[in-house]
Design a protein around this motif. Structure first.
Motif, mmCIF file in Angstrom:
data_model
loop_
_atom_site.group_PDB
_atom_site.id
_atom_site.type_symbol
_atom_site.label_atom_id
_atom_site.label_comp_id
_atom_site.label_asym_id
_atom_site.label_seq_id
_atom_site.Cartn_x
_atom_site.Cartn_y
_atom_site.Cartn_z
ATOM 1 N N GLY A 31 -6.092 -7.335 -10.416
ATOM 2 C CA GLY A 31 -7.245 -6.934 -11.231
ATOM 3 C C GLY A 31 -7.602 -5.476 -11.014
ATOM 4 O O GLY A 31 -7.869 -4.739 -11.966
ATOM 5 N N TYR A 32 -7.594 -5.050 -9.758
ATOM 6 C CA TYR A 32 -7.866 -3.640 -9.467
ATOM 7 C C TYR A 32 -6.789 -2.743 -10.074
ATOM 8 O O TYR A 32 -7.088 -1.686 -10.641
ATOM 9 C CB TYR A 32 -7.937 -3.390 -7.958
ATOM 10 C CG TYR A 32 -9.228 -3.817 -7.317
ATOM 11 C CD1 TYR A 32 -10.448 -3.305 -7.743
ATOM 12 C CD2 TYR A 32 -9.237 -4.728 -6.264
ATOM 13 C CE1 TYR A 32 -11.640 -3.684 -7.135
ATOM 14 C CE2 TYR A 32 -10.421 -5.108 -5.657
ATOM 15 C CZ TYR A 32 -11.616 -4.582 -6.093
ATOM 16 O OH TYR A 32 -12.791 -4.957 -5.498
ATOM 17 N N TYR B 78 -6.862 1.212 -10.162
ATOM 18 C CA TYR B 78 -7.421 1.426 -8.826
ATOM 19 C C TYR B 78 -6.558 0.683 -7.825
ATOM 20 O O TYR B 78 -6.297 -0.507 -7.969
ATOM 21 C CB TYR B 78 -8.867 0.933 -8.751
ATOM 22 C CG TYR B 78 -9.483 1.093 -7.382
ATOM 23 C CD1 TYR B 78 -9.760 2.353 -6.869
ATOM 24 C CD2 TYR B 78 -9.761 -0.021 -6.600
ATOM 25 C CE1 TYR B 78 -10.310 2.500 -5.610
ATOM 26 C CE2 TYR B 78 -10.316 0.124 -5.343
ATOM 27 C CZ TYR B 78 -10.584 1.388 -4.856
ATOM 28 O OH TYR B 78 -11.129 1.531 -3.603
ATOM 29 N N LYS B 79 -6.115 1.387 -6.817
ATOM 30 C CA LYS B 79 -5.268 0.822 -5.773
ATOM 31 C C LYS B 79 -6.160 0.477 -4.571
ATOM 32 O O LYS B 79 -6.469 1.335 -3.759
ATOM 33 C CB LYS B 79 -4.190 1.854 -5.398
ATOM 34 C CG LYS B 79 -3.164 1.384 -4.429
ATOM 35 C CD LYS B 79 -2.125 2.497 -4.228
ATOM 36 C CE LYS B 79 -1.130 2.142 -3.184
ATOM 37 N NZ LYS B 79 -0.150 3.222 -2.986
ATOM 38 N N ASP B 80 -6.593 -0.781 -4.499
ATOM 39 C CA ASP B 80 -7.477 -1.218 -3.424
ATOM 40 C C ASP B 80 -6.640 -1.642 -2.220
ATOM 41 O O ASP B 80 -5.973 -2.681 -2.243
ATOM 42 C CB ASP B 80 -8.366 -2.370 -3.901
ATOM 43 C CG ASP B 80 -9.351 -2.793 -2.837
ATOM 44 O OD1 ASP B 80 -10.264 -2.006 -2.555
ATOM 45 O OD2 ASP B 80 -9.191 -3.901 -2.295
ATOM 46 N N THR C 264 2.935 2.868 -9.526
ATOM 47 C CA THR C 264 2.000 1.819 -9.939
ATOM 48 C C THR C 264 2.688 0.692 -10.685
ATOM 49 O O THR C 264 2.327 -0.479 -10.527
ATOM 50 C CB THR C 264 0.882 2.429 -10.822
ATOM 51 O OG1 THR C 264 0.287 3.519 -10.114
ATOM 52 C CG2 THR C 264 -0.186 1.410 -11.143
ATOM 53 N N VAL C 265 3.694 1.007 -11.492
ATOM 54 C CA VAL C 265 4.416 -0.026 -12.238
ATOM 55 C C VAL C 265 5.151 -0.958 -11.266
ATOM 56 O O VAL C 265 5.065 -2.185 -11.380
ATOM 57 C CB VAL C 265 5.393 0.603 -13.255
ATOM 58 C CG1 VAL C 265 6.262 -0.454 -13.911
ATOM 59 C CG2 VAL C 265 4.625 1.401 -14.300
ATOM 60 N N VAL D 32 0.841 -1.208 0.000
ATOM 61 C CA VAL D 32 0.000 0.000 0.000
ATOM 62 C C VAL D 32 0.871 1.251 0.000
ATOM 63 O O VAL D 32 0.501 2.273 -0.590
ATOM 64 C CB VAL D 32 -0.968 -0.005 1.210
ATOM 65 C CG1 VAL D 32 -1.698 1.314 1.341
ATOM 66 C CG2 VAL D 32 -1.963 -1.154 1.079
ATOM 67 N N LEU D 33 2.017 1.166 0.633
ATOM 68 C CA LEU D 33 2.906 2.330 0.720
ATOM 69 C C LEU D 33 3.676 2.599 -0.567
ATOM 70 O O LEU D 33 4.307 3.631 -0.705
ATOM 71 C CB LEU D 33 3.890 2.138 1.881
ATOM 72 C CG LEU D 33 3.246 2.039 3.263
ATOM 73 C CD1 LEU D 33 4.307 1.733 4.315
ATOM 74 C CD2 LEU D 33 2.476 3.299 3.602
#
Length: 122
Positions: A95-96, A101-103, A49-50, A44-45
């Motif tokens: 998938g997110y 989208y970062k779930d 995104t890559v 999460v931190l």
């Protein structure tokens, strides 16, 4: 009618009794203890995104490999269970991420379940 009411009351009582906050695990304790770190995972931190996607795919691939391994499928240790949980959670997180989208919930579960898998492997 009385039988149906009794069944409903019995079913409700069982549901309430089973929701005490304890999990079905070899180590009894609250579900919050599944992960050694409570709170936000390293995934999460991760802001990039890559990099995050690469990390999630790595954890997912490792979990899938363990879940497909006869060594762990037939083991008395709960490695297979945690590998199965990790591959699902990491797959959902991936998938997110594919939809940008970062779930946080699935990312936390992905890392947690993978960590538990590795812990029981050693």
């Amino acid at each position: 009618m009385k039988i149906r009411s009794r069944l409903l009351v019995s079913a409700t009582a069982l549901l309430l009794a089973g929701s005490t906050g304890f999990a079905a695990d070899i180590i009894e304790g609250p579900t919050a203890d599944y992960c050694r770190t409570v709170g936000t995972s390293n995934l999460v931190l991760t802001d990039n995104t890559v990099d995050l996607t690469k990390q999630v795919v790595k954890l997912m691939d490792e979990s899938v490999a363990v879940a497909n391994s006869p060594e762990w499928i037939h083991s008395s240790r709960p490695v297979f269970v945690w590998a199965s949980e990790a591959k699902v959670a990491c797959g959902m997180a991936y998938g997110y991420l594919k939809t940008n989208y970062k779930d946080e919930d699935t990312l936390n579960k992905c890392e947690c379940f993978h960590d538990r898998m590795v812990e029981y492997m050693n």
